[in-house]
Scaffold this motif. Sequence first.
Motif, PDB file in Angstrom:
ATOM      1  N   MET A 191     -16.981  26.721   4.863  1.00  0.00           N
ATOM      2  CA  MET A 191     -16.603  24.874   5.194  1.00  0.00           C
ATOM      3  C   MET A 191     -15.568  24.830   5.481  1.00  0.00           C
ATOM      4  N   GLY A 192     -14.926  23.746   5.955  1.00  0.00           N
ATOM      5  CA  GLY A 192     -13.746  23.557   6.697  1.00  0.00           C
ATOM      6  C   GLY A 192     -12.411  23.609   5.444  1.00  0.00           C
ATOM      7  N   THR A 193     -11.319  23.947   6.186  1.00  0.00           N
ATOM      8  CA  THR A 193     -10.177  24.083   5.146  1.00  0.00           C
ATOM      9  C   THR A 193      -9.619  22.659   5.018  1.00  0.00           C
ATOM     10  N   ALA A 194      -9.304  22.215   3.761  1.00  0.00           N
ATOM     11  CA  ALA A 194      -8.787  20.942   3.497  1.00  0.00           C
ATOM     12  C   ALA A 194      -7.384  20.817   4.196  1.00  0.00           C
ATOM     13  N   GLY A 218       0.256  37.492  23.612  1.00  0.00           N
ATOM     14  CA  GLY A 218       0.294  37.391  22.338  1.00  0.00           C
ATOM     15  C   GLY A 218      -0.432  36.746  21.455  1.00  0.00           C
ATOM     16  N   ILE A 219      -1.498  36.323  22.113  1.00  0.00           N
ATOM     17  CA  ILE A 219      -2.666  35.362  21.438  1.00  0.00           C
ATOM     18  C   ILE A 219      -3.948  35.968  21.091  1.00  0.00           C
ATOM     19  N   THR A 220      -4.384  35.803  19.827  1.00  0.00           N
ATOM     20  CA  THR A 220      -5.731  36.542  19.590  1.00  0.00           C
ATOM     21  C   THR A 220      -6.890  35.291  19.558  1.00  0.00           C
ATOM     22  N   VAL A 221      -7.763  35.513  20.440  1.00  0.00           N
ATOM     23  CA  VAL A 221      -8.875  34.731  20.689  1.00  0.00           C
ATOM     24  C   VAL A 221     -10.044  34.968  19.547  1.00  0.00           C
ATOM     25  N   ARG A 222     -10.093  33.981  18.572  1.00  0.00           N
ATOM     26  CA  ARG A 222     -11.233  34.301  17.503  1.00  0.00           C
ATOM     27  C   ARG A 222     -12.428  33.347  17.747  1.00  0.00           C
ATOM     28  N   PRO A 223     -13.450  33.844  18.479  1.00  0.00           N
ATOM     29  CA  PRO A 223     -14.514  33.085  18.648  1.00  0.00           C
ATOM     30  C   PRO A 223     -15.600  33.103  17.446  1.00  0.00           C
ATOM     31  N   ILE A 224     -15.894  31.867  16.878  1.00  0.00           N
ATOM     32  CA  ILE A 224     -16.862  31.926  15.730  1.00  0.00           C
ATOM     33  C   ILE A 224     -17.908  30.960  15.863  1.00  0.00           C
ATOM     34  N   ALA A 225     -18.935  30.917  15.284  1.00  0.00           N
ATOM     35  CA  ALA A 225     -20.348  30.175  15.184  1.00  0.00           C
ATOM     36  C   ALA A 225     -19.917  28.893  14.610  1.00  0.00           C
ATOM     37  N   ARG A 226     -20.099  27.789  15.296  1.00  0.00           N
ATOM     38  CA  ARG A 226     -19.758  26.337  14.729  1.00  0.00           C
ATOM     39  C   ARG A 226     -21.085  25.715  14.552  1.00  0.00           C
ATOM     40  N   ASP A 240     -29.071  26.670  14.303  1.00  0.00           N
ATOM     41  CA  ASP A 240     -30.364  25.919  14.560  1.00  0.00           C
ATOM     42  C   ASP A 240     -30.052  24.655  14.903  1.00  0.00           C
ATOM     43  N   GLY A 241     -29.010  24.406  15.810  1.00  0.00           N
ATOM     44  CA  GLY A 241     -28.895  22.934  16.306  1.00  0.00           C
ATOM     45  C   GLY A 241     -28.090  22.240  15.291  1.00  0.00           C
ATOM     46  N   VAL A 242     -27.601  22.540  13.979  1.00  0.00           N
ATOM     47  CA  VAL A 242     -26.870  21.707  13.127  1.00  0.00           C
ATOM     48  C   VAL A 242     -25.617  22.282  13.319  1.00  0.00           C
ATOM     49  N   PHE A 243     -24.487  21.263  13.253  1.00  0.00           N
ATOM     50  CA  PHE A 243     -23.041  21.569  13.451  1.00  0.00           C
ATOM     51  C   PHE A 243     -22.653  22.000  12.082  1.00  0.00           C
ATOM     52  N   ILE A 244     -21.745  23.273  11.924  1.00  0.00           N
ATOM     53  CA  ILE A 244     -21.125  23.830  10.698  1.00  0.00           C
ATOM     54  C   ILE A 244     -19.706  23.673  10.863  1.00  0.00           C
ATOM     55  N   PRO A 245     -18.992  22.776  10.066  1.00  0.00           N
ATOM     56  CA  PRO A 245     -17.406  22.635  10.123  1.00  0.00           C
ATOM     57  C   PRO A 245     -16.762  24.000   9.584  1.00  0.00           C
ATOM     58  N   THR A 246     -16.836  25.183  10.393  1.00  0.00           N
ATOM     59  CA  THR A 246     -16.263  26.227   9.972  1.00  0.00           C
ATOM     60  C   THR A 246     -14.740  26.311   9.913  1.00  0.00           C
ATOM     61  N   GLU A 247     -13.923  26.871   8.995  1.00  0.00           N
ATOM     62  CA  GLU A 247     -12.525  26.810   8.920  1.00  0.00           C
ATOM     63  C   GLU A 247     -11.925  25.392   9.236  1.00  0.00           C
ATOM     64  N   ILE A 248     -11.194  25.423  10.360  1.00  0.00           N
ATOM     65  CA  ILE A 248     -10.432  24.292  10.829  1.00  0.00           C
ATOM     66  C   ILE A 248     -11.032  24.010  12.428  1.00  0.00           C
ATOM     67  N   ALA A 249     -12.024  24.717  12.724  1.00  0.00           N
ATOM     68  CA  ALA A 249     -12.598  24.437  13.997  1.00  0.00           C
ATOM     69  C   ALA A 249     -13.194  23.095  14.380  1.00  0.00           C
ATOM     70  N   TRP A 250     -13.491  22.328  13.439  1.00  0.00           N
ATOM     71  CA  TRP A 250     -13.998  21.079  13.396  1.00  0.00           C
ATOM     72  C   TRP A 250     -13.219  19.989  14.166  1.00  0.00           C
ATOM     73  N   ILE A 253      -8.611  29.855  17.589  1.00  0.00           N
ATOM     74  CA  ILE A 253     -10.171  29.656  17.151  1.00  0.00           C
ATOM     75  C   ILE A 253     -10.900  29.070  18.315  1.00  0.00           C
ATOM     76  N   GLY A 254     -11.998  29.419  18.543  1.00  0.00           N
ATOM     77  CA  GLY A 254     -12.860  28.816  19.523  1.00  0.00           C
ATOM     78  C   GLY A 254     -14.468  29.023  19.255  1.00  0.00           C
ATOM     79  N   ASP A 255     -15.165  28.318  19.857  1.00  0.00           N
ATOM     80  CA  ASP A 255     -16.804  28.624  19.759  1.00  0.00           C
ATOM     81  C   ASP A 255     -17.198  29.773  20.296  1.00  0.00           C
ATOM     82  N   LEU A 256     -18.453  30.129  20.191  1.00  0.00           N
ATOM     83  CA  LEU A 256     -19.018  31.390  20.889  1.00  0.00           C
ATOM     84  C   LEU A 256     -18.710  31.252  22.366  1.00  0.00           C
ATOM     85  N   GLY A 257     -18.606  30.417  22.947  1.00  0.00           N
ATOM     86  CA  GLY A 257     -18.319  30.431  24.532  1.00  0.00           C
ATOM     87  C   GLY A 257     -17.058  31.009  24.856  1.00  0.00           C
ATOM     88  N   TYR A 258     -16.397  31.405  24.154  1.00  0.00           N
ATOM     89  CA  TYR A 258     -14.987  32.204  24.145  1.00  0.00           C
ATOM     90  C   TYR A 258     -14.996  33.526  23.987  1.00  0.00           C
TER      91      TYR A 258
END
Length: 287
Positions: free
Chosen positions: A1-4, A214-222, A225-235, A196-201
């Motif tokens: 879930m997303g971070t508050a 000096g930057i670390t790109v972190r691609p994560i699934a957002r 099955d076609g449903v958006f997931i508010p992962t961490e603060i990526a949303w 943080i970016g989606d899997l396109g990165y």
Amino acid sequence: MGTAVRPASTTSASWDTFWDADAFVDEVLSELTAMAADGSRPTRSGPKPALTGAALRNAIMAIWCVCFCGMQWRAIGQLTGIPFGTLYTLFARWTRLGLWRRLLDRLCRTWRMACGDTAEPSTVVIDSRTCPSAPSCFARGVDGGKKIRGVKVSIAVEKYGLPLAIDAMPANVHDTKGIVPVLRQLAGRGFQGPAIGDLGYRGERLAKAAEALGITVRPIARGRDGVFIPTEIAWVVERSFSWISRYRRLNTIVERTKEHLVAFVEVAFISILSRRLKRLTPQEVSA
């Protein structure tokens, strides 16, 4: 879930377009005064005197109307009584001097501190938005995934959705290439941390280019099955794109230079932040 995320407290007044406009004009005038004081806004000599007072306020309001309402420069010139060439020249000159970027950076730091955070973020979120563009636009390409002929705007935002770096390119440029100039801007302002970016990165080439900065790109699934997931603060970056979709100048791109398109994106966020800061409660202001 997303971070508050705890935003700063604002008054409960309903949203009003003219709150944005008046607050925007006040902030731009303050920044112009500061730039004149530190010498970053040189005095322009010419046959006509520079705009001052009510005429300057009307000119700044006209630039806001071009961005928010999507009006043509000639049309807003007719409504304000200021020659459209004067308005466009003002906008282009302030863009060249870096007024919009400087003002946006100051407002972002002020908002973060009002929320109880440090002035600079430790993590950013990256993403892009494809917009249709006119044939006269500075660049054009076809986004094969979205079936849109136009321009792709890439941004990096912090956890409150405020942009730290913005760039634009033809829509047929892949995300892993289009985000590199944004990462360079982040590194130029001293950012060192995860993006943080989606899997396109995904990709080794992008990872190496980011690591050199000096930057670390972190691609994560957002999504799944076609449903958006508010992962961490990526949303939060999706919310940022929804904010600027209110500004009609940014829905169909007609700018002839990339710098002017980026400037209008900055104007939109300045408008949003100006209203928020104007509505801060007295407790937050005194803090």
